[in-house]
Design an enzyme around this catalytic site. Structure first.
Site, PDB file in Angstrom:
ATOM      1  N   LYS A  83     -21.416 -40.088  -4.502  1.00 31.82           N
ATOM      2  CA  LYS A  83     -21.821 -40.969  -5.595  1.00 31.82           C
ATOM      3  C   LYS A  83     -22.012 -40.175  -6.870  1.00 31.82           C
ATOM      4  O   LYS A  83     -22.302 -38.970  -6.826  1.00 31.82           O
ATOM      5  CB  LYS A  83     -23.082 -41.746  -5.214  1.00 31.82           C
ATOM      6  CG  LYS A  83     -24.321 -40.897  -5.087  1.00 31.82           C
ATOM      7  CD  LYS A  83     -25.483 -41.641  -4.440  1.00 31.82           C
ATOM      8  CE  LYS A  83     -25.989 -42.796  -5.248  1.00 31.82           C
ATOM      9  NZ  LYS A  83     -27.187 -43.419  -4.630  1.00 31.82           N
ATOM     10  N   SER A 158     -27.874 -48.109  -4.278  1.00 32.69           N
ATOM     11  CA  SER A 158     -27.055 -47.650  -5.372  1.00 32.69           C
ATOM     12  C   SER A 158     -25.802 -46.902  -4.930  1.00 32.69           C
ATOM     13  O   SER A 158     -24.974 -46.543  -5.765  1.00 32.69           O
ATOM     14  CB  SER A 158     -27.895 -46.732  -6.274  1.00 32.69           C
ATOM     15  OG  SER A 158     -28.324 -45.582  -5.558  1.00 32.69           O
ATOM     16  N   SER A 182     -30.785 -47.057  -0.868  1.00 32.39           N
ATOM     17  CA  SER A 182     -29.503 -46.870  -1.549  1.00 32.39           C
ATOM     18  C   SER A 182     -28.371 -46.377  -0.670  1.00 32.39           C
ATOM     19  O   SER A 182     -27.207 -46.458  -1.055  1.00 32.39           O
ATOM     20  CB  SER A 182     -29.681 -45.905  -2.726  1.00 32.39           C
ATOM     21  OG  SER A 182     -30.517 -46.468  -3.705  1.00 32.39           O
TER      22      SER A 182
END
Length: 498
Positions: A83, A158, A182
């Site tokens: 990420k 996320s 997340s």
């Protein structure tokens, strides 16, 4: 080569060591898959074509030169993504914040460096929500990532880009980070395995925004999203341990999942924490997974922990006192940021921030004005941590929903913004948690269960998740098609190829 896209990371690693597949073939197959599915997902925001292929050629040479295949690094040749909050030298580091457009990492995070040392090859960077504290992956820089099973549903956040691209077979595994769910929420929504490690196990050095040197760096933990449960522990072992920079990290003696006999395990099914209204789909999933473990000889017991009803106040208070930069400072990229001003600008189309990010910044400012309430909730959190660890011990797990329901339609989480505490509570308690797919809803959306254990017993949650994977089938590769609707695409969301 499409058969490579359906194998576990550890199966692929064994094939590389045994010279059944070249790392070059493996990387090329996954790059081709990313290019095939990403127009349908908007999950990947930057590629490392040449660097990844150079790494694959070097890995191939290591294999050919090795006299003992078992002496090779454990993840050699495996293509992975990370990420965008996790630094990878030369790659984008915007955190989805408009004013950070063009920012790039000038060095590797500890986790990225350790995966490289273990032989893994970084091929892509994935999309994130603005600032990181939201369960939907969208921002004004790259646009919205969609669910690989349905373009109208969220991929979570996320680590939503990670969940989507791992689910679609674009990488052998993904590296995410989890401070409120997340890793686990995208894993649940997209149908992959996701593991949030024990707090203080994996360094956050090289994460942006920095977690600081307080307890926030225990609540925020980097960990893997994978195709299969067997992939989790080898990746976790590569990531774990002090690095001399993140001062909260300590050494843990990680056990082996194979050493767990389910007949020695006590299972505590928790269909709801009492704070979140959980859908019938997930209540039934808890019942079915409980019965599957009972059939394997596990003991089933009832948990009495009334403090779990305070899940959100506990999470919010412990996060507020954990250190790290204010969220408004993250959104402002270190400059002045007025949540109220941005709330007024949003309806006029004059703000470059997303509604959830602005609301969270406003809520953070309000929380800071309630010190008495915060202190009480922190005390409840510490007491709940001790209470659960006393109950669980070395052979106890909770079965808990990873969210209130399967992946919602886009924007719908705004109506239930606190449902993330199904996962977030266990961040501030620092407990390890593994999400494993268990099937699909009647609408065709993935279902999962969250397995939680005491600190340092990651191998136990992985072992129980592995048994459930065998019983319920686990990950199935999503096959997205079509293109992301134009209304979901951000102004800078053309795939970058540095």
């Amino acid at each position: 080569m499409t058969g490579l896209l359906d194998r576990s990371a550890m199966n692929l690693a064994r094939m590389v060591r045994q010279r059944e597949v070249s790392p070059v073939e493996l990387v090329d197959a996954h790059i081709a898959q990313i290019e095939a599915v990403n127009p349908s997902l908007n999950a990947v925001v930057a590629m490392r074509h040449e660097a990844a292929r150079a790494g694959a050629r070097a890995a191939e040479q290591r294999v050919m030169d090795a006299t003992d295949p078992e002496s090779l690094p454990p993840l050699l040749g495996l293509p992975y993504s990370t990420k965008e909050y996790i630094m990878a030298e030369g790659m984008p580091l915007t955190a989805g914040v408009w004013s950070r457009r063009g920012q790039r990492a000038d060095h590797d995070a500890t986790t990225v460096a350790r995966l490289r040392d273990a032989g893994a090859i970084l091929v892509a960077i994935t999309n994130v929500p603005e600032g990181g504290l939201w369960m939907e992956t969208y921002n004004d820089v790259y646009g919205r990532t969609v669910n690989p099973w349905s373009v109208e549903h969220t991929a979570g956040g996320s680590s939503g880009g990670e969940g989507a691209i791992v689910a679609a077979g674009g990488v052998a595994f993904g590296l995410g980070a989890d401070v409120g769910g997340s890793i686990r929420i995208p894993a649940a929504f997209c149908g992959t395995v996701g593991h949030k490690p024990t707090g203080r196990l994996v360094p956050n050095t090289g994460f942006w925004p920095p977690a600081g040197q307080g307890d926030l760096s225990a609540y925020l933990v980097c960990g893997p999203l994978t195709r299969r449960v067997e992939d989790v522990m080898p990746i976790l072992r590569a990531l774990a341990g002090p690095d001399g920079h993140d001062v909260v990290v300590r050494p843990w003696d990680l056990g082996e999942p194979d050493d767990i006999d389910l007949r020695d395990v006590t299972v505590y099914p928790v269909p709801s924490n009492g704070f979140v209204r959980v859908s019938e789909h997930y209540r039934r999933t808890i019942e079915e997974t409980t019965e599957a473990l009972r059939a394997r000889g596990a003991r089933i017991a009832t948990l009495d922990a009334p403090r779990m009803k305070k899940a959100f106040p506990i999470w919010a208070a412990m996060m507020a006192t954990g250190g790290g930069p204010p969220y408004a400072e993250v959104l402002g990229n270190g400059k002045s940021f007025s949540a109220m001003r941005e709330l007024l600008r949003l309806p006029l189309g004059r703000s470059r921030h997303t509604l959830p990010a602005v609301v969270i910044a406003a809520a953070e400012a309000l929380t800071a004005r309630l010190p008495g309430t915060v202190d009480s909730a922190v005390a409840d959190g510490r007491a709940l941590q001790a209470e659960l660890e006393a109950v669980l011990g070395p052979r106890g797990v909770l079965l808990h929903p990873p969210y209130s329901r399967p992946a919602p339609r886009h924007y719908r989480p705004l109506l239930t913004p606190l449902d993330f505490v199904c996962t977030g509570l266990f961040n501030v308690l620092e407990l390890p948690s593994t999400v494993v797919p268990t099937g699909f809803s009647p609408e065709g959306l993935p279902l999962s269960v969250q397995v939680i254990g005491a600190r340092g017993h990651d191998h136990l949650t992985v072992a129980v998740a592995g048994a459930l994977e065998q019983d319920f089938g686990g990950w199935k590769r999503a096959q997205p098609h079509g293109a992301v609707p134009a209304r979901f695409i951000g102004p800078d969301s053309l795939l970058q190829r540095p």
